[in-house]
Design an enzyme around this catalytic site. Structure first.
Site, PDB file in Angstrom:
ATOM      1  CE  LYS A  13      -2.620  -0.616   3.658  1.00  0.00           C
ATOM      2  NZ  LYS A  13      -2.288  -1.905   4.287  1.00  0.00           N
ATOM      3  NE  ARG A  88      -5.727  -1.816   9.952  1.00  0.00           N
ATOM      4  CZ  ARG A  88      -4.782  -0.935   9.728  1.00  0.00           C
ATOM      5  NH1 ARG A  88      -5.082   0.280   9.452  1.00  0.00           N
ATOM      6  NH2 ARG A  88      -3.528  -1.258   9.781  1.00  0.00           N
ATOM      7  NE  ARG A 166       0.461  -5.028  11.632  1.00  0.00           N
ATOM      8  CZ  ARG A 166       1.718  -4.970  11.177  1.00  0.00           C
ATOM      9  NH1 ARG A 166       2.693  -5.543  11.821  1.00  0.00           N
ATOM     10  NH2 ARG A 166       1.965  -4.346  10.053  1.00  0.00           N
TER      11      ARG A 166
END
Ligand code: ADP
Length: 169
Positions: A13, A88, A166
């Site tokens: 990203k 998110r 994560r």
């Protein structure tokens, strides 16, 4: 151009974001970078976010939402922005949506970069950065030049453990 960049950690990203913000003359807003800066500067937000980040957990929605909403209202976002790392969670997406509606504007693009988990783990655990320039390297795929190799650092949440946490979020 108002744009959201979505993808797992280590998807690339950051690399794509740098290219796109340059091409479209928009402001790059990385929630992770903003939070790390807040931790570094020991602001109220930083103090609250620090523990969550070290553990590879999400920072609570209310904190992140306030930070981003405030940020996209700044003049340098008038021509557009690229959100990287936000939203998110569903509440974050809904808060953004409501805020943009209120402002009478709409998103133009949501860009999703997909990468399989096995690849992500290898990319993340090998990721290093140069504290002096911010340049990102990988010990195997993009090794730092000899004069930089001695000073590269690893992000605290780039261990296999924190990365797996994560990825599960
Ligand atoms: P990565 O994409 O590699 O996980 P980021 O730099 O985007 O890393 O984020 C680093 C950390 O900052 C996350 O693990 C999380 O603790 C926090 N963070 C970043 N963005 C958000 C967000 N939108 N909501 C909650 N926490 C966030």
């Amino acid at each position: 151009m108002r744009m959201i960049l979505v993808g797992p950690p280590g998807a690339g990203k950051g690399t794509q974001a740098a290219f796109l913000v340059d091409k479209f003359h928009i402001t790059h807003i990385s929630s992770g970078d903003m939070l790390r800066a807040a931790v570094q500067e020991e602001t109220d937000l930083g103090k609250q976010a620090d523990g969550y980040m070290k553990a590879g957990q999400l920072v609570p929605d209310d904190l992140v939402i306030a930070m981003i909403i405030e940020r996209i209202a700044k003049p340098d976002c008038a021509n557009g922005f690229m959100l990287d790392g936000f939203p998110r969670t569903r509440p974050q997406a809904e808060a953004l949506d409501a805020n943009l509606k209120n402002a009478g504007v709409a998103l133009d693009v949501v860009l999703l970069i997909e990468v399989p988990d096995e690849l992500i783990l290898e990319r993340i655990t090998g990721r290093r950065s140069d504290p002096e320039t911010g340049e990102i390297y990988h010990i195997k795929f993009m090794p730092p030049p000899a004069d930089v190799a001695g000073r590269v650092i690893q992000r605290k949440d780039d261990t296999a453990e924190a990365c797996t946490a994560r990825l599960e979020k």
